[in-house]
Each structure stands twice: as structure tokens, then as C-alpha cells.
Design a protein around this motif. Sequence first.
Motif, mmCIF file in Angstrom:
data_model
loop_
_atom_site.group_PDB
_atom_site.id
_atom_site.type_symbol
_atom_site.label_atom_id
_atom_site.label_comp_id
_atom_site.label_asym_id
_atom_site.label_seq_id
_atom_site.Cartn_x
_atom_site.Cartn_y
_atom_site.Cartn_z
ATOM 1 N N LEU A 56 4.296 6.719 4.431
ATOM 2 C CA LEU A 56 4.696 6.146 3.141
ATOM 3 C C LEU A 56 4.314 7.062 1.981
ATOM 4 C CD1 LEU A 56 3.764 2.397 3.743
ATOM 5 C CD2 LEU A 56 6.067 3.358 3.519
ATOM 6 N N ASN A 57 3.236 7.803 2.130
ATOM 7 C CA ASN A 57 2.799 8.747 1.092
ATOM 8 C C ASN A 57 3.599 10.049 1.107
ATOM 9 O OD1 ASN A 57 0.475 7.908 -0.665
ATOM 10 N ND2 ASN A 57 -0.430 7.382 1.312
ATOM 11 N N SER A 58 4.360 10.270 2.158
ATOM 12 C CA SER A 58 5.094 11.531 2.306
ATOM 13 C C SER A 58 6.362 11.547 1.456
ATOM 14 C CB SER A 58 5.469 11.739 3.778
ATOM 15 O OG SER A 58 6.543 10.868 4.143
ATOM 16 N N GLY A 59 7.070 12.671 1.515
ATOM 17 C CA GLY A 59 8.309 12.822 0.769
ATOM 18 C C GLY A 59 9.416 11.879 1.208
ATOM 19 N N ASP A 60 9.267 11.270 2.392
ATOM 20 C CA ASP A 60 10.269 10.309 2.854
ATOM 21 C C ASP A 60 10.273 9.044 2.012
ATOM 22 O OD1 ASP A 60 11.300 11.852 4.879
ATOM 23 O OD2 ASP A 60 10.052 10.973 6.460
ATOM 24 N N VAL A 88 -0.811 5.477 -6.031
ATOM 25 C CA VAL A 88 0.048 5.344 -4.861
ATOM 26 C C VAL A 88 -0.687 5.676 -3.569
ATOM 27 C CG1 VAL A 88 2.157 6.157 -3.753
ATOM 28 C CG2 VAL A 88 2.097 5.822 -6.233
ATOM 29 N N LYS A 89 -1.545 6.681 -3.619
ATOM 30 C CA LYS A 89 -2.233 7.122 -2.399
ATOM 31 C C LYS A 89 -3.129 6.040 -1.814
ATOM 32 C CE LYS A 89 -4.612 11.206 -0.582
ATOM 33 N NZ LYS A 89 -5.256 12.499 -0.918
ATOM 34 N N SER A 90 -3.444 5.007 -2.602
ATOM 35 C CA SER A 90 -4.338 3.952 -2.116
ATOM 36 C C SER A 90 -3.617 2.893 -1.290
ATOM 37 C CB SER A 90 -5.039 3.278 -3.298
ATOM 38 O OG SER A 90 -4.141 2.490 -4.067
ATOM 39 N N TYR A 112 4.105 12.433 -7.190
ATOM 40 C CA TYR A 112 4.120 11.254 -8.069
ATOM 41 C C TYR A 112 2.930 10.358 -7.714
ATOM 42 C CZ TYR A 112 8.968 12.828 -8.498
ATOM 43 O OH TYR A 112 10.104 13.587 -8.688
ATOM 44 N N PRO A 113 1.753 10.667 -8.241
ATOM 45 C CA PRO A 113 0.523 9.995 -7.800
ATOM 46 C C PRO A 113 0.329 8.566 -8.302
ATOM 47 C CG PRO A 113 0.040 11.535 -9.572
ATOM 48 C CD PRO A 113 1.489 11.735 -9.225
ATOM 49 N N LYS A 114 1.133 8.118 -9.263
ATOM 50 C CA LYS A 114 0.895 6.769 -9.788
ATOM 51 C C LYS A 114 2.201 6.058 -10.139
ATOM 52 C CE LYS A 114 0.194 8.465 -14.523
ATOM 53 N NZ LYS A 114 -0.762 8.572 -15.647
#
Length: 198
Positions: A91-95, A77-79, A102-104
Amino acid sequence: MKAFIRFTVATIFLFVFAAQVQAAAPQWEVDPAHSGVYFSVNHIYSTTRGYFEDFTATVNFSPEDLAGSRFDFEVKVKSINTGNSKRDGHLNSGDFFDSKKYPKMTFSSTAVKHVKDNQYIVEGKMTVKDVSQSVSVPFTLLGVTTHPFDAKSEVAGFEARMTIDRLSYHVGNGKFYKMGVVGKDVDVLITMEVTRKK
């Protein structure tokens, strides 16, 4: 008698082993330079597009052996990359994705079915954040041919399209959707070029 029993057990084992070996369709290696996971979503009156830079896929496929065919994906997800680092951080944040927790995202297929011509459907379970749902993804086999740069290899192409309700996967709590800022339906395009030795 004992010898007969050992022979019978050995024979059964060999049949089971042979069946397992034949169960999987040919495995293909994904060419990451010519494959991608892309998405688009509405933002007020515009369309925001992006993709995930880091993903892996396991592909076993043969039109003659759909029972042994499968497509499994794992996306980091981080990519995520929308061309704007501030937006990517949001987009990577808790929002939205909460990528630290949840990395993937994953997809594990359960069946591949032929529709008509070069059209297929892969059924499976998709997991995003803390939600797993059964989905059916239509895809197109674009073709299979000898690789232009390696006569000992084959190359095949696939393209899949689907629309995901991000809120059903807890990617956002609906606040920005109710404000009319970010749509809930995300269009996804997956393109893959895969190769294997003949």
C-alpha cells in the motif's frame, strides 16, 4: 489633526484585532489514545480493514459559533496498518499511496454547517497524493460533558463517516480494480475524543 488620525487608526486596529480574536471557536485538544482514522475496502469477497497510526488534528468547535469552527487534519501515510506488514508495504508503494513521494494526506476545512439535532457537515479541501478535491463530510457531535477524571475540563466526542473513490485520488491506476481484486470505494471512519479546559 495628526493626533486624531493616529487615534482613528488605533481604534480601527483594535476593532480588527478584537474581531480576529473572537473569530475562532474554542480550541480542543485531540486525545490520540481515544481517537482514530479507520478505513475498509473490499478485497475480492472479503473486507480489508485498517487504520493510520500517526495523525494530527486541529479542532476549533462550538455549536454556537460555527463560523469560527474548523477541523484540519494531517495523516502520515506511512503509518498505515492493516495487520499485515507485506500488505502495508504494498500500500505504501507506487502501486497505491507512493508514500515516499507523497508522505501525507491533508484536510483543511472551509465551513462547518448544522444539519439538524447533533448532525453537522464540514466542508473543505482534501489532498491525497497529487490530487486536491472539495469534499463535504457529515459528522455527529456525540456529546459534551465534564471530564470524569478532571472537573476543570470538558470532553467532547465526534464521529465522521464518508466514502472515497480512491482512484479519483490516484491511489492505484485501476489495474487491481479491473481484476476484481481491490475495490475502488473506501469507507472511512474518523472518531475523535477531544478535551479543553473550562
